[in-house]
Motif scaffolding. Structure first.
Motif, PDB file in Angstrom:
ATOM      1  N   VAL A 302       0.859  -1.184   0.000  1.00 10.88           N
ATOM      2  CA  VAL A 302       0.000   0.000   0.000  1.00 10.88           C
ATOM      3  C   VAL A 302       0.895   1.232   0.000  1.00 10.88           C
ATOM      4  O   VAL A 302       2.094   1.146   0.255  1.00 10.88           O
ATOM      5  N   ALA A 303       0.298   2.387  -0.295  1.00  7.38           N
ATOM      6  CA  ALA A 303       1.074   3.628  -0.397  1.00  7.38           C
ATOM      7  C   ALA A 303       0.315   4.769   0.235  1.00  7.38           C
ATOM      8  O   ALA A 303      -0.923   4.815   0.190  1.00  7.38           O
ATOM      9  N   ASP A 304       1.045   5.728   0.829  1.00 10.12           N
ATOM     10  CA  ASP A 304       0.413   6.925   1.377  1.00 10.12           C
ATOM     11  C   ASP A 304       0.379   8.011   0.306  1.00 10.12           C
ATOM     12  O   ASP A 304       0.539   7.730  -0.878  1.00 10.12           O
ATOM     13  N   GLY A 305       0.204   9.251   0.701  1.00 10.05           N
ATOM     14  CA  GLY A 305       0.174  10.348  -0.260  1.00 10.05           C
ATOM     15  C   GLY A 305       1.456  11.132  -0.318  1.00 10.05           C
ATOM     16  O   GLY A 305       1.480  12.249  -0.851  1.00 10.05           O
ATOM     17  N   HIS A 306       2.557  10.567   0.191  1.00 16.03           N
ATOM     18  CA  HIS A 306       3.838  11.268   0.195  1.00 16.03           C
ATOM     19  C   HIS A 306       4.954  10.419  -0.396  1.00 16.03           C
ATOM     20  O   HIS A 306       6.128  10.670  -0.127  1.00 16.03           O
TER      21      HIS A 306
END
Length: 453
Positions: A302-306
């Motif tokens: 998964v990935a965050d927004g940064h």
């Protein structure tokens, strides 16, 4: 009425906003004396004037109290009150406006001197922006997309049937692959008719989206990540995987809320990461494992927004432990940030990665032993990590894990975590508050593919 900062002015002594001190005017003789301790208090759109009786002069027959905007002849109010009155209220004033106010005692034969002052109403308070509570979407047991009300606590409504592989945007529109995997269908948030927004595609049943509403999927022919931007342009390739998957490699891909797209290929000794920025620029890097050996089999990403990626690996051997790790933007080494062995559920929003972890851990090899493995699987810890690497830990209660694996839920921007527990003593859909504390069961039914927008 505005409930803003309340100001108070004593007319004889206080100057507000550059106003002049109160002065006295009027007739003398057998008239009443001047009122004393004249005070005005108020907020952005109302005021109350109070006073004490004169210390000398004739008997007071009544009072005349007035307030008028200095620069607006029409913004004026006046009251005539009985002799026992000691206050007068005025509403419908204009915020951030200077007023002239006056109090005068009325006599039976003559009127007393008028006490005059100036006062400026405070500015109107800034109305807080209406907070839009995130909506939770999920796939129910029939394969339909349902939307939970913004309260998150009532029965869901069906948004789309046969919605395997759906995603949603910030407006609440839902997108699903068509049954033949050649078209993307839009199910509008306002309940309007379903429409086709793109056709002639090679879809897989796994649409994803970013905060701008752009859509992504793996092309079933080329294997590359495709993007359908929210600008009417045709779909295009965003990023590919490094090399060709084989029996010794595992692959995952992720889309951050900011539109950063990454592919990860894990081998037995390192990982290959290709990343496309929101502008489309692609960077490639080789990532190593601390100590020179892999953590296990790649089974989630998964990935965050940064730009931070969070992969999960299932440990080699019989324990079946799944651990989550961090890969910051541009980093070339994985970081382990939680050392607790636990049954756990993961989720990510644009700023934080969250892990909801059990009190105790039981390896698969122990659980299969003759005596079994009887441990406390209650979810008691909420661990979060931001893009800067800062980790916090809170406690929670109420829900119990059901086994081990790479369980991925969803998190809203406030940090609440939504997870589905597929069995055990507390099955169903749960919400774990961002601030910790007891978890809330939203439904006892089973849901998958949780999406919060």
């Amino acid at each position: 009425m505005y409930r803003a900062l309340v100001t108070a002015v004593v007319a004889a002594a206080l100057v507000i906003g550059g106003a002049a001190p109160a002065t006295a005017h009027g007739s003398g003789g057998s008239a009443p004396g001047s009122p004393t301790v004249v005070r005005i208090t108020g907020d952005a759109d109302s005021a109350t004037i109070t006073w004490h009786a004169p210390r000398h002069g004739a008997r007071v027959a009544g009072w005349k109290v007035a307030i008028a905007a200095v620069h607006d002849d029409h913004d004026r109010q006046a009251e005539r009150l009985h002799s026992r009155a000691r206050s007068a209220g005025f509403d419908e004033l204009t915020p951030a406006t200077t007023y002239r106010y006056s109090v005068r005692a009325l006599g039976h034969r003559a009127n007393g001197r008028t006490i005059v002052g100036r006062w400026t109403t405070p500015a109107a308070p800034t109305e807080p922006e209406q907070q839009t509570t995130a909506s939770l979407f999920a796939l129910d047991g029939d394969g339909d997309v349902v939307r939970f009300p913004t309260s998150g606590s009532d029965e869901p409504t069906t948004v789309a049937t046969d919605g395997t592989g759906f995603t949603a945007n910030a407006a609440g529109d839902v997108f699903t692959p068509s049954a033949d995997r050649t078209r993307i269908l839009l199910h509008p948030a306002d309940g309007g008719p379903t429409e086709t927004i793109a056709s002639g595609l090679h879809l897989t049943a796994d649409l994803r989206s970013d905060a701008d509403g752009d859509l992504y999927w793996l092309d079933s022919v080329s294997g590359s990540v495709q993007k359908l931007a929210d600008d009417g342009q045709p779909a295009r390739t965003v990023v590919t995987f490094a090399g060709t998957a084989s029996g010794s490699t595992r692959t995952q891909w992720a889309v951050g809320r900011d539109g950063t797209v990454s592919t990860l290929v894990s081998t037995t000794h390192d990982a290959l990461v290709n990343t496309a920025s929101p502008s489309g620029a692609v960077t490639k890097r080789t990532v190593t494992f601390p100590g020179g050996s892999a953590f296990g089999y790649l089974n989630g990403l998964v990935a965050d927004g940064h730009g931070t990626l969070y992969p999960s690996f299932q440990a080699f051997g019989g324990s079946a432990y799944t651990g989550w790790y961090a890969l910051p933007a541009h980093a070339t080494t994985f970081t382990q940030f939680s050392t607790r062995y636990a049954h756990q559920y993961a989720a990510v929003n644009s700023t934080h990665f969250s892990l909801v972890q059990s009190q105790e851990w039981c390896p698969a090899v122990s659980e299969g032993s003759p005596g079994g493995c009887h441990v406390d699987k209650t979810l008691t810890h909420l661990v979060t990590r931001d893009a800067a690497g800062t980790t916090t830990e809170l406690t929670t209660s109420g829900a119990t894990a059901n086994g081990r694996g790479s369980f991925v839920g969803a998190a809203d921007e406030a940090g609440d975590v939504f997870l589905d527990i597929d069995g055990g003593p507390t099955p169903g859909l749960w919400r774990v508050p961002a601030g910790g504390g007891p978890a809330e069961q939203l439904s006892a039914a089973q849901y998958s593919r949780l999406v919060v927008v």
